[in-house]
Design an enzyme around this catalytic site. Structure first.
Site, mmCIF file in Angstrom:
data_model
loop_
_atom_site.group_PDB
_atom_site.id
_atom_site.type_symbol
_atom_site.label_atom_id
_atom_site.label_comp_id
_atom_site.label_asym_id
_atom_site.label_seq_id
_atom_site.Cartn_x
_atom_site.Cartn_y
_atom_site.Cartn_z
ATOM 1 N N ASP A 115 -9.156 0.017 -10.539
ATOM 2 C CA ASP A 115 -8.244 0.832 -9.730
ATOM 3 C C ASP A 115 -6.891 0.893 -10.408
ATOM 4 O OD1 ASP A 115 -6.291 -1.360 -8.367
ATOM 5 O OD2 ASP A 115 -8.315 -2.165 -8.589
ATOM 6 N N ASP A 165 -3.022 0.062 -9.702
ATOM 7 C CA ASP A 165 -2.246 -0.731 -8.766
ATOM 8 C C ASP A 165 -1.185 0.148 -8.102
ATOM 9 O OD1 ASP A 165 -2.282 -3.450 -7.826
ATOM 10 O OD2 ASP A 165 -0.253 -3.653 -8.616
#
Length: 265
Positions: free
Chosen positions: A208, A210
Site C-alpha cells: 500500500d 502510506d
C-alpha cells in the site's frame, strides 16, 4: 543440537505456509518460546527452517513478537543465513504496491522492545552501519529481476512501534526524510541476527501507499493482507530462487560481527 538447517525464513503477514513435508522441532531458548515451533524442510537441496514471526494464527502483534526467542531458535538449529520477508507501506510514489524492495538501510523508531542479547555485565557494541547482508541482498535483487518482479535495489525502511499505523504527520515526516518504506518488524529482527553473527536480508513486499503520500486513502489491515496474499506465489517463487543460490561459505562482515565488539575488563 546438531545443525538441522543452515538457512532460516521468518514469515510475514499472510505468509504462514512456506515449506511442505516438514518436521516441527521444539527449541528451548533463554528468552522463552519462539512464535511457533520451527519447521524444517528442503528447498533446492538446502535445509531450511521456517518460523512465522507473528505466530501461526497471527497472535503476536508487532511489538509483542518474541524476536529474541525467534533469532535464538534459528541459531540453535544451526542457521547461518535468514531471509525476512515482510509487508511494508510505501512512502514514495515510485515505490508502488506490488513491488518488492530489498532494503540496504533501516531507521529504528520503536520504543518498548527488548532489542539486544547483550544486557551485561560485559559490554558489546555491534557495528550496524550496514544492517543487511550484502551477499544475500545481491542474490535477492537478481532473483527478483530474473523472475520479472519489479525489485528495488536498496532503500531505507523506517520501523515503527505499532500496532497502529502512522499519523499523516508522521508519515509525511518519514517521506520528507527520503525514506522509501515503513514497516513494524524489521527492528530488532535484523539486529538480533547480526548479534548472533547470522546473515540477514530483507525482502519487502509493498502492499500500500502510506498516508503521508498525497492523494491516497488511509491504509487498512485488510488491504495489507489482501495485497500480500495476492502476491504470496511471487514471494514463494523468489525465495525458492534465492535459497539454492546462496553460497555455502560466508566472507561477509556478518559472519565476524563480534570480532572486536566486546569490551574486555
Amino acid at each position: 543440537m546438531s545443525a538441522a538447517a543452515d538457512i532460516g525464513v521468518f514469515g510475514g503477514s499472510g505468509f504462514y505456509s512456506f515449506l511442505e513435508g516438514v518436521e516441527a522441532i521444539d527449541v528451548d531458548t533463554p528468552y522463552g518460546s519462539p512464535s511457533a515451533a520451527p519447521v524444517v524442510g528442503d528447498v533446492g537441496g538446502r535445509r531450511v527452517a521456517f518460523i512465522p514471526r507473528h505466530g501461526v494464527k497471527h497472535e503476536f502483534p508487532p511489538h509483542k513478537v518474541p524476536y529474541r526467542a525467534n533469532a535464538w531458535a534459528m541459531k540453535e538449529l544451526g542457521v547461518q543465513r535468514i531471509l525476512g520477508p515482510c509487508a511494508v507501506g510505501s512512502l514514495q510514489p515510485h515505490v508502488r504496491p506490488g513491488d518488492f524492495a530489498v532494503c540496504d538501510q533501516l531507521v529504528d523508531r520503536t520504543r518498548t522492545r527488548p532489542h539486544t542479547f547483550y544486557d551485561g555485565p560485559g559490554t558489546t557494541h555491534i557495528s550496524f552501519a550496514d544492517p543487511y547482508c550484502p551477499t544475500m541482498r545481491g542474490i535477492a535483487v537478481r532473483a527478483g529481476r530474473d523472475l520479472g518482479i519489479e525489485t528495488h535495489d536498496g532503500g531505507t525502511v523506517v520501523v515503527i512501534e505499532g500496532p497502529r499505523f502512522s499519523t499523516r504527520a508522521e508519515s509525511s515526516w518519514f517521506a520528507s526524510a527520503g525514506w522509501e518504506i515503513v514497516n513494524m518488524t524489521q527492528y530488532p529482527e535484523a539486529l538480533l541476527a547480526r548479534e548472533l553473527e547470522i546473515c540477514y536480508a530483507n525482502v519487502s513486499l509493498v502492499t500500500d501507499y502510506d498516508v503521508g503520500v498525497e492523494g491516497v486513502p488511509p491504509v487498512t489491515h485488510e488491504e495489507v493482507i489482501r495485497v500480500f496474499t495476492e502476491n504470496n506465489a511471487r514471494l514463494r517463487d523468489l525465495l525458492f530462487a534465492v535459497i539454492p543460490a546462496l553460497p555455502e561459505g560466508r566472507d561477509c562482515p556478518c559472519a565476524t560481527a563480534l570480532a572486536g565488539a566486546r569490551l574486555e575488563a
